[in-house]
Design a protein around this motif. Structure first.
Motif, short mmCIF file in Angstrom:
data_model
loop_
_atom_site.label_atom_id
_atom_site.label_comp_id
_atom_site.label_asym_id
_atom_site.label_seq_id
_atom_site.Cartn_x
_atom_site.Cartn_y
_atom_site.Cartn_z
N TRP A 51 0.81 -1.23 0.00
CA TRP A 51 0.00 0.00 0.00
C TRP A 51 0.84 1.28 0.00
O TRP A 51 0.49 2.24 -0.70
N PRO A 52 1.96 1.37 0.74
CA PRO A 52 2.76 2.61 0.67
C PRO A 52 3.24 2.92 -0.75
O PRO A 52 3.18 4.08 -1.19
N GLN A 53 3.69 1.89 -1.49
CA GLN A 53 4.13 2.13 -2.87
C GLN A 53 2.95 2.49 -3.77
O GLN A 53 3.05 3.38 -4.64
N LEU A 54 1.82 1.80 -3.57
CA LEU A 54 0.64 2.07 -4.40
C LEU A 54 0.12 3.48 -4.14
O LEU A 54 -0.24 4.21 -5.08
N ALA A 55 0.08 3.88 -2.87
CA ALA A 55 -0.38 5.24 -2.54
C ALA A 55 0.54 6.29 -3.14
O ALA A 55 0.09 7.32 -3.65
N SER A 56 1.85 6.02 -3.09
CA SER A 56 2.81 6.96 -3.68
C SER A 56 2.60 7.09 -5.19
O SER A 56 2.69 8.20 -5.75
N ALA A 57 2.32 5.95 -5.84
CA ALA A 57 2.08 5.99 -7.30
C ALA A 57 0.81 6.78 -7.62
O ALA A 57 0.77 7.53 -8.60
N ILE A 58 -0.23 6.60 -6.80
CA ILE A 58 -1.49 7.34 -7.03
C ILE A 58 -1.26 8.84 -6.87
O ILE A 58 -1.72 9.65 -7.68
N VAL A 59 -0.51 9.21 -5.85
CA VAL A 59 -0.23 10.64 -5.62
C VAL A 59 0.58 11.22 -6.77
O VAL A 59 0.32 12.34 -7.24
N SER A 60 1.54 10.45 -7.26
CA SER A 60 2.34 10.93 -8.40
C SER A 60 1.49 11.14 -9.64
O SER A 60 1.75 12.03 -10.45
N GLY A 61 0.44 10.31 -9.77
CA GLY A 61 -0.43 10.43 -10.94
C GLY A 61 -1.36 11.62 -10.88
O GLY A 61 -1.70 12.21 -11.92
N VAL A 62 -1.82 11.98 -9.68
CA VAL A 62 -2.79 13.08 -9.58
C VAL A 62 -2.13 14.42 -9.26
O VAL A 62 -2.77 15.47 -9.43
N ALA A 63 -0.88 14.42 -8.82
CA ALA A 63 -0.22 15.68 -8.45
C ALA A 63 0.16 16.46 -9.71
O ALA A 63 0.45 15.88 -10.76
N PRO A 64 0.14 17.79 -9.63
CA PRO A 64 0.58 18.61 -10.79
C PRO A 64 2.06 18.37 -11.07
O PRO A 64 2.84 18.03 -10.18
N SER A 65 2.42 18.53 -12.34
CA SER A 65 3.81 18.27 -12.73
C SER A 65 4.77 19.23 -12.05
O SER A 65 5.93 18.89 -11.80
N GLU A 66 4.31 20.44 -11.78
CA GLU A 66 5.17 21.42 -11.11
C GLU A 66 4.39 22.09 -9.99
O GLU A 66 3.32 22.66 -10.22
N ILE A 67 4.89 21.99 -8.80
CA ILE A 67 4.24 22.59 -7.63
C ILE A 67 4.76 24.02 -7.48
O ILE A 67 5.96 24.24 -7.29
N ARG A 68 3.85 25.00 -7.56
CA ARG A 68 4.26 26.40 -7.61
C ARG A 68 3.99 27.17 -6.32
O ARG A 68 4.41 28.31 -6.20
N SER A 69 3.29 26.59 -5.42
CA SER A 69 2.99 27.34 -4.19
C SER A 69 2.97 26.38 -3.01
O SER A 69 2.89 25.15 -3.16
N LEU A 70 3.02 26.98 -1.85
CA LEU A 70 2.98 26.20 -0.63
C LEU A 70 1.63 25.52 -0.45
O LEU A 70 1.54 24.40 0.08
#
Length: 326
Positions: free
Chosen positions: A215-234
């Motif tokens: 689950w930790p690896q799967l959750a990390s993969a899901i977050v990588s898929g939904v997160a914006p490619s570039e985080i611009r703000s806090l």
């Protein structure tokens, strides 16, 4: 029971008639079984080494305000590389699964379930009695282990625990019992669903391994898929972290780890990323009062207890619909 005019069967009396005898019989069986002795030895074998190593390290600490007794549980000795709490996160699910994986289907296989239910005992009382007996057995083992650790601390450290340390230790016991209750309910659910004890044990262990390893690896993969490619703000960074923490908290092990961290490490002020606005006025390293720590981990405690009730309710519904005649 009596039959109504429409043909439906309506039972008489409390659904918990017979709960006491079932509870006492199952508790006696658990406490006197060879399985319980094996599980206890398993706990001692995995827990003794981290505790002994922590005590050796803490004997050199002279600060009376450093929560010595709490650090017995949380310290990660160099010789072992794992804290007592981390060992418990591994041991508790195995112990709970060992107590519950054959609690119902073994009655089917021995053809004793129909005979038990022919007595004035409803299914409600039978299933709840088995669950409460397993939870009580688990609580007895954990309390004994807690007393052994505290007693060893008294002997080797030479100072008594303070009141706040005892209170936090008792809170830790409640959280650990709730965590074990989740896995006990899961193992009983599979015991109700499957007639084979081997299948129910494998399913419960497989689910534990899924949450523990995958689950930790799967959750990390899901977050990588939904997160914006570039985080611009806090704020975007905090939103991504919230998603990651939300996914990880679907695992009972994460809820247990966070609740124990808040209880046994009084310096913990947040269980997620801390924004600069949250640090304003805070004294870093200062311990939180016990009630503030409880407020911090209250969602985790509630999540564990709710998970235990939901899984047990699912097992209850399935058991009520099963054919019990041999």
């Amino acid at each position: 029971m009596r039959r109504t005019d429409q043909g439906a069967v309506r039972r008489k009396g409390s659904p918990f008639t017979g709960l006491g005898p079932v509870f006492m019989k199952e508790l006696a069986d658990h406490l006197s079984s060879v399985r319980m002795m094996v599980l206890t030895l398993f706990v001692l074998a995995f827990g003794a080494f981290p505790v002994a190593s922590s005590l050796q390290t803490l004997r050199t600490v002279v600060d009376p305000n450093s929560f010595l007794f709490l650090r017995i549980f949380t310290l990660e000795p160099e010789q072992v590389g794992i804290s007592f709490i981390a060992a418990l996160n591994f041991i508790i699910p195995l112990m709970a699964i060992g107590l519950g994986f054959d609690s119902v289907n073994s009655e089917f296989n021995r053809r004793t379930l129909s005979r038990v239910l022919s007595q004035p005992i409803y299914r409600d009382a039978l299933l709840l009695g088995k669950f409460l007996a397993g939870l009580a057995t688990f609580a007895v083992a954990l309390v004994a282990l807690w007393l052994i650790v505290v007693g060893a601390g008294l002997l080797l450290l030479g100072v008594p625990p303070r009141g706040v340390e005892v209170a936090r230790g008792l809170g830790f016991l409640i959280v650990a019992i709730a965590y074990g209750g989740v896995w006990l309910a899961i193992s009983m659910f599979f015991s109700v669903v499957f007639r084979s004890t081997a299948t129910s044990a494998l399913c419960a262990l497989g689910l534990w391994l899924f949450f523990f390893l995958l689950w930790p690896q799967l959750a990390s993969a899901i977050v990588s898929g939904v997160a914006p490619s570039e985080i611009r703000s806090l704020e975007e960074y905090a939103a991504v972290q919230d998603i990651a923490m939300g996914l990880m908290r679907l695992s009972p092990g994460t809820l247990f780890s966070e609740a124990v961290l808040g209880l046994l490490s009084p310096e913990t002020r947040t269980l997620g990323p801390m924004l600069p606005a949250q640090m304003r006025g805070a004294i870093m390293g200062a311990p939180l009062p016990f009630d503030q720590s409880l407020l911090l981990i209250w969602p985790q405690i509630t999540g564990l207890i709710a998970g235990m009730i939901v899984v047990f309710a699912a097992a209850y519904v399935v058991f009520q619909r099963e054919e019990v005649r041999a």
